[in-house]
Design a protein around this motif. Structure first.
Motif, PDB file in Angstrom:
ATOM      1  N   PHE A  26       0.785  -1.233   0.000  1.00  0.00           N
ATOM      2  CA  PHE A  26       0.000   0.000   0.000  1.00  0.00           C
ATOM      3  C   PHE A  26       0.831   1.304   0.000  1.00  0.00           C
ATOM      4  CE2 PHE A  26      -2.507   3.429   1.800  1.00  0.00           C
ATOM      5  CZ  PHE A  26      -3.540   3.446   0.883  1.00  0.00           C
ATOM      6  N   PRO A  27       1.824   1.458   0.855  1.00  0.00           N
ATOM      7  CA  PRO A  27       2.582   2.711   0.825  1.00  0.00           C
ATOM      8  C   PRO A  27       3.211   2.987  -0.540  1.00  0.00           C
ATOM      9  CG  PRO A  27       3.103   1.505   2.816  1.00  0.00           C
ATOM     10  CD  PRO A  27       2.275   0.586   1.959  1.00  0.00           C
ATOM     11  N   LEU A  28       3.671   1.920  -1.197  1.00  0.00           N
ATOM     12  CA  LEU A  28       4.284   2.100  -2.513  1.00  0.00           C
ATOM     13  C   LEU A  28       3.224   2.505  -3.530  1.00  0.00           C
ATOM     14  CD1 LEU A  28       6.529  -1.066  -2.359  1.00  0.00           C
ATOM     15  CD2 LEU A  28       7.203   1.301  -1.965  1.00  0.00           C
ATOM     16  N   TYR A  29       2.062   1.858  -3.435  1.00  0.00           N
ATOM     17  CA  TYR A  29       0.945   2.220  -4.303  1.00  0.00           C
ATOM     18  C   TYR A  29       0.563   3.683  -4.073  1.00  0.00           C
ATOM     19  CZ  TYR A  29      -3.941   2.739  -5.619  1.00  0.00           C
ATOM     20  OH  TYR A  29      -5.111   3.209  -6.147  1.00  0.00           O
ATOM     21  N   TRP A  30       0.506   4.052  -2.811  1.00  0.00           N
ATOM     22  CA  TRP A  30       0.015   5.387  -2.468  1.00  0.00           C
ATOM     23  C   TRP A  30       0.932   6.486  -2.996  1.00  0.00           C
ATOM     24  CZ3 TRP A  30      -4.389   7.098  -2.036  1.00  0.00           C
ATOM     25  CH2 TRP A  30      -4.647   8.343  -1.488  1.00  0.00           C
ATOM     26  N   ILE A  31       2.236   6.279  -2.858  1.00  0.00           N
ATOM     27  CA  ILE A  31       3.167   7.313  -3.316  1.00  0.00           C
ATOM     28  C   ILE A  31       3.133   7.383  -4.850  1.00  0.00           C
ATOM     29  CG2 ILE A  31       5.332   5.996  -3.558  1.00  0.00           C
ATOM     30  CD1 ILE A  31       5.256   9.173  -1.565  1.00  0.00           C
ATOM     31  N   THR A  32       2.930   6.234  -5.504  1.00  0.00           N
ATOM     32  CA  THR A  32       2.861   6.229  -6.968  1.00  0.00           C
ATOM     33  C   THR A  32       1.617   6.958  -7.442  1.00  0.00           C
ATOM     34  OG1 THR A  32       3.846   4.031  -6.843  1.00  0.00           O
ATOM     35  CG2 THR A  32       3.065   4.740  -8.987  1.00  0.00           C
ATOM     36  N   ILE A  33       0.477   6.650  -6.814  1.00  0.00           N
ATOM     37  CA  ILE A  33      -0.778   7.310  -7.186  1.00  0.00           C
ATOM     38  C   ILE A  33      -0.677   8.824  -6.957  1.00  0.00           C
ATOM     39  CG2 ILE A  33      -3.138   7.635  -6.317  1.00  0.00           C
ATOM     40  CD1 ILE A  33      -2.944   5.457  -8.346  1.00  0.00           C
ATOM     41  N   THR A  34      -0.095   9.199  -5.827  1.00  0.00           N
ATOM     42  CA  THR A  34       0.070  10.628  -5.548  1.00  0.00           C
ATOM     43  C   THR A  34       0.895  11.297  -6.635  1.00  0.00           C
ATOM     44  OG1 THR A  34       0.052  10.115  -3.195  1.00  0.00           O
ATOM     45  CG2 THR A  34       0.801  12.299  -3.819  1.00  0.00           C
ATOM     46  N   SER A  35       1.960  10.623  -7.056  1.00  0.00           N
ATOM     47  CA  SER A  35       2.851  11.244  -8.037  1.00  0.00           C
ATOM     48  C   SER A  35       2.160  11.401  -9.386  1.00  0.00           C
ATOM     49  CB  SER A  35       4.118  10.411  -8.199  1.00  0.00           C
ATOM     50  OG  SER A  35       3.858   9.252  -8.951  1.00  0.00           O
ATOM     51  N   LEU A  36       1.109  10.623  -9.615  1.00  0.00           N
ATOM     52  CA  LEU A  36       0.430  10.671 -10.916  1.00  0.00           C
ATOM     53  C   LEU A  36      -0.803  11.574 -10.914  1.00  0.00           C
ATOM     54  CD1 LEU A  36       0.743   6.910 -11.891  1.00  0.00           C
ATOM     55  CD2 LEU A  36       1.904   8.832 -12.966  1.00  0.00           C
ATOM     56  N   LYS A  37      -1.093  12.196  -9.765  1.00  0.00           N
ATOM     57  CA  LYS A  37      -2.194  13.172  -9.742  1.00  0.00           C
ATOM     58  C   LYS A  37      -1.637  14.522 -10.192  1.00  0.00           C
ATOM     59  CE  LYS A  37      -4.604  11.079  -5.797  1.00  0.00           C
ATOM     60  NZ  LYS A  37      -4.867  11.210  -4.349  1.00  0.00           N
ATOM     61  N   SER A  38      -2.498  15.330 -10.755  1.00  0.00           N
ATOM     62  CA  SER A  38      -2.010  16.667 -11.095  1.00  0.00           C
ATOM     63  C   SER A  38      -1.872  17.442  -9.781  1.00  0.00           C
ATOM     64  CB  SER A  38      -2.984  17.364 -12.038  1.00  0.00           C
ATOM     65  OG  SER A  38      -4.142  17.713 -11.326  1.00  0.00           O
ATOM     66  N   PRO A  39      -0.902  18.372  -9.709  1.00  0.00           N
ATOM     67  CA  PRO A  39      -0.609  19.025  -8.432  1.00  0.00           C
ATOM     68  C   PRO A  39      -1.847  19.532  -7.692  1.00  0.00           C
ATOM     69  CG  PRO A  39       0.967  19.700 -10.076  1.00  0.00           C
ATOM     70  CD  PRO A  39      -0.015  18.807 -10.770  1.00  0.00           C
ATOM     71  N   GLY A  40      -2.866  20.011  -8.430  1.00  0.00           N
ATOM     72  CA  GLY A  40      -4.064  20.512  -7.766  1.00  0.00           C
ATOM     73  C   GLY A  40      -4.884  19.406  -7.117  1.00  0.00           C
ATOM     74  N   ASP A  41      -4.882  18.224  -7.760  1.00  0.00           N
ATOM     75  CA  ASP A  41      -5.727  17.125  -7.278  1.00  0.00           C
ATOM     76  C   ASP A  41      -5.194  16.471  -6.013  1.00  0.00           C
ATOM     77  OD1 ASP A  41      -7.365  17.584  -9.326  1.00  0.00           O
ATOM     78  OD2 ASP A  41      -6.824  15.816 -10.523  1.00  0.00           O
ATOM     79  N   ILE A  42      -3.910  16.709  -5.701  1.00  0.00           N
ATOM     80  CA  ILE A  42      -3.330  16.065  -4.512  1.00  0.00           C
ATOM     81  C   ILE A  42      -3.988  16.599  -3.246  1.00  0.00           C
ATOM     82  CG2 ILE A  42      -1.205  15.831  -3.169  1.00  0.00           C
ATOM     83  CD1 ILE A  42       0.311  15.833  -5.796  1.00  0.00           C
ATOM     84  N   PHE A  43      -4.330  17.865  -3.285  1.00  0.00           N
ATOM     85  CA  PHE A  43      -4.871  18.490  -2.081  1.00  0.00           C
ATOM     86  C   PHE A  43      -6.352  18.779  -2.237  1.00  0.00           C
ATOM     87  CE2 PHE A  43      -0.398  19.699  -2.551  1.00  0.00           C
ATOM     88  CZ  PHE A  43       0.110  19.074  -1.421  1.00  0.00           C
ATOM     89  N   THR A  44      -7.135  17.742  -2.477  1.00  0.00           N
ATOM     90  CA  THR A  44      -8.585  17.928  -2.565  1.00  0.00           C
ATOM     91  C   THR A  44      -9.268  16.886  -1.695  1.00  0.00           C
ATOM     92  OG1 THR A  44      -8.558  16.546  -4.533  1.00  0.00           O
ATOM     93  CG2 THR A  44      -8.723  18.926  -4.881  1.00  0.00           C
ATOM     94  N   PHE A  45     -10.487  17.193  -1.282  1.00  0.00           N
ATOM     95  CA  PHE A  45     -11.287  16.222  -0.547  1.00  0.00           C
ATOM     96  C   PHE A  45     -12.494  15.822  -1.383  1.00  0.00           C
ATOM     97  CE2 PHE A  45      -9.147  18.015   3.195  1.00  0.00           C
ATOM     98  CZ  PHE A  45      -8.708  16.825   3.741  1.00  0.00           C
ATOM     99  N   PRO A  46     -12.976  14.611  -1.276  1.00  0.00           N
ATOM    100  CA  PRO A  46     -12.341  13.520  -0.537  1.00  0.00           C
ATOM    101  C   PRO A  46     -11.085  13.021  -1.238  1.00  0.00           C
ATOM    102  CG  PRO A  46     -14.245  12.719  -1.742  1.00  0.00           C
ATOM    103  CD  PRO A  46     -14.203  14.208  -1.949  1.00  0.00           C
ATOM    104  N   ILE A  47     -10.216  12.389  -0.486  1.00  0.00           N
ATOM    105  CA  ILE A  47      -8.986  11.866  -1.065  1.00  0.00           C
ATOM    106  C   ILE A  47      -9.310  10.807  -2.101  1.00  0.00           C
ATOM    107  CG2 ILE A  47      -6.951  10.481  -0.537  1.00  0.00           C
ATOM    108  CD1 ILE A  47      -6.750  11.848   2.108  1.00  0.00           C
ATOM    109  N   ALA A  48      -8.672  10.915  -3.263  1.00  0.00           N
ATOM    110  CA  ALA A  48      -8.956   9.974  -4.345  1.00  0.00           C
ATOM    111  C   ALA A  48      -8.004   8.787  -4.289  1.00  0.00           C
ATOM    112  CB  ALA A  48      -8.840  10.679  -5.693  1.00  0.00           C
TER     113      ALA A  48
END
Lengths: 278, 326
Positions: A26-48
């Motif tokens: 999971f942590p590896l998945y999570w960091i990968t998914i985060t890196s593939l969101k556009s910078p604006g989408d990282i800080f939105t709710f609910p977390i995707a």
């Protein structure tokens, strides 16, 4: 456990192993998914947990805003050269320690063991002063030399374990056939040792690739930083840019992941033999 | 019938760990004709390794140990006089010292117990062959190849108070009502770094224990089964006694390693908030980076002293093991 598995036992085992797999990945998945969101989408709710659109913006920014290509090159050079030199040197010492009996042998093994127990960063300050005197601060050669010293003890112990598994008769036969000791080592032993040597190199490479404290101390200009030093720079700033940070993390993990997949079996063997034998 | 069930257990694939160590006793001493020449070969092959380790590891360490008794601060290099135990005194009177000490104890103990238990369970359950076991092992063992520092960063992001996935999952599970600022409060920050360390360290235990388990001869299990021993009894009366030494050594080795493993904390909290999550080694590195090499070296010596105590235990245990197996 060797007995036939009961149904509840099976259910427990499968559940536990599956759960741990999820926890590990999971942590590896999570960091990968985060890196593939556009910078604006990282800080939105609910977390995707699965972003609506994927974007490579973070990666692009890493190479245009930060000099990530330079850090990547530096890390690649330092880890490859240091890993290769340390493996070559350790091969010779491991061979001697596996095949000869001599008086200072146990002292040498003990000296290697102590370096494993006492961490190198204990010597950070003096190492910095020493490298200043040698004019090797903020210099890739300087970092390579230190890394070679750091890698040799464990690499020697690891390769010694591999050498010890090969019967003496092999090189004895070669020497009777007229090869010198050195010739026997290179022409007969090394081909047999290939998997062990590759595993040792990968182990050294990964260690140098990941090393932080020595490189933070010894490398300070932007042109010479290795990846861990650069990442450390990213988190020192007050607000962490998590988009580029996660992209950088993925780029750092990826090469070690590929290498580990190739050599994990041998590395595990080397690890266990080195650690238990000491 | 017994036979076929036994064959479900795969041949050892992780050789090495439990195989009897090629001790010096098992190697024939050589008696070549030219002893001087033999000495020369040994010296020539050993020289590069010895030189590198002596110059880049041992020399700075020795130099550091004398620095511990000197005033040596990068902010004022004109005065590098001997000050006796002043640096040590500075450490013991530092307000952070007691926090650092209790954090270090907590860090080691609270990390190692779950690592051991989970690692043992995984190793036990990995003995049985199943489809994709190779892939499973590769995935589960992989954290080993990631740097502790990067793992710190990974978990720093997951424990983020506003956008962290940990809070989100806990809220979804109904365990908390509002987000916790994990890394802002020293207590929860310690919990967070220890969770990250457990995640990282389980792998090592499962590798070592799995290797040891595969060295247990099948006859022992056959005998236990004939005696009608159940699973739990077999575990406690066959498995654990047989690998007792490896378990003890692994735990000792890990205590030493976790004690001097600053990477995760460094990446996750940097010792903050307010120096409250420092362990001895992260504190030492921070002091080094502030330029007070004298004080850092003194702390380094204290670390080395503690490590030596553990190392002596480790060496004694290894010797005992060699004696027992030969």
């Amino acid at each position: 456990m060797i007995n036939k598995e009961s149904l509840p036992g099976r259910v427990t085992r499968v559940t536990f192993l599956a759960l741990w797999l999820v926890v590990t990945v999971f942590p590896l998945y999570w960091i990968t998914i985060t890196s593939l969101k556009s910078p604006g989408d990282i800080f939105t709710f609910p977390i995707a947990y699965w972003p609506e659109h994927f974007s490579l913006e973070n990666y692009a920014g890493l190479f245009s805003n930060a000099q990530f290509g330079v850090y990547l090159t530096n890390s690649l050079i330092v880890a490859t050269v240091a890993g290769a030199v340390a493996t070559a040197i350790s091969m010779l010492s491991a061979y001697v320690l596996a095949r000869f009996e001599f008086r200072s042998k146990s002292a040498l093994l003990m000296a290697a063991l102590i370096t494993q127990m006492i961490p190198t960063f204990i010597a950070l300050g003096p190492l910095y002063l020493m490298m200043t005197e040698l004019k090797l601060v903020d210099n890739r050669l300087g970092l390579i030399l230190v890394y070679v010293g750091v890698c040799i003890p464990f690499c020697t112990v690891m390769l010694r374990g591999f050498f010890a598994n090969i019967p003496d008769a092999l090189e004895e036969a070669a020497m009777i056939d007229g090869l010198s000791r050195f010739g026997a080592l290179f022409r007969v032993l090394l081909p047999v040792m290939k998997p062990g040597i590759i595993a040792a190199f990968i182990f050294n490479f990964v260690n140098c690739w990941n090393e932080l404290f020595l490189s933070v101390t010894l490398m300070n200009s932007d042109d010479n930083k290795t990846i861990p030093t650069a990442l450390n720079g990213f988190i020192s700033s007050f607000n962490i840019d998590w988009g580029s940070m996660s992209a950088a993390a993925v780029l750092t993990i990826l090469p070690t992941m590929v290498l580990f997949a190739f050599a994990s079996r041998h590395i595990v063997q080397g690890l266990t033999s080195g650690a238990v034998k000491g | 019938m017994t036979r076929s069930t036994y064959e479900q257990v795969e041949r050892p694939s992780l050789k090495g760990g439990a195989r009897p160590a090629p001790t010096t006793a098992s190697q024939r001493p050589r008696r070549p004709a030219f002893t001087a020449r033999r000495g020369l070969v040994i010296a020539a092959y050993m020289a590069p390794a010895v030189l590198f380790v002596a110059v880049f590891i041992y020399y700075p360490m020795l130099r550091g140990s004398q620095m511990a008794f000197r005033h040596w601060n990068l902010t004022d290099l004109t005065d590098t006089s001997w000050v006796g135990f002043e640096n040590f005194q500075a450490i013991f009177t530092d307000p952070a010292w007691s926090t650092v000490l209790s954090n270090t104890a907590l860090w080691v103990f609270a990390s190692i117990v779950p690592q051991f238990v989970i690692g043992f369970a995984i190793a036990l359950w990995l003995r049985r062959r199943f489809r994709f076991r190779g892939l499973y092992q590769a995935l589960v063992f992989f954290p080993w190849a990631i740097s502790g520092f990067l793992i710190g960063i990974l978990f720093r992001w997951m424990f983020n108070s506003e956008f962290g996935v940990v809070n989100d999952l806990l809220e979804k599970a109904g365990l908390i009502d509002e987000p916790i600022a994990w890394l802002a409060d020293p207590k929860t920050a310690m919990i967070a770094v220890i969770v990250a360390n457990i995640w990282y360290g389980v792998t090592f235990f499962s590798i070592m224990i799995l290797a040891a388990l595969q060295s247990i001869p099948n006859d022992l299990y056959e005998a236990a089964e004939l005696d009608g021993a159940g699973k739990v009894r077999t575990l406690f009366q066959v498995t654990i006694p047989y690998i007792r030494m490896t378990l003890a050594l692994t735990v000792l080795l890990r205590v030493i390693w976790i004690f001097n493993f600053p990477d995760i904390i460094f990446g996750m909290t940097g010792g903050g908030p307010n120096n409250e999550t420092h362990i001895v080694t992260t504190w030492m590195i921070t002091i080094t980076q502030q330029g007070d090499y004298g004080k850092a070296s003194a702390l380094g010596l204290i670390v080395v002293a503690v490590l030596l105590v553990f190392s002596v235990f480790y060496l004694m245990a290894t010797r005992e093991k060699k004696g027992a197996s030969s």
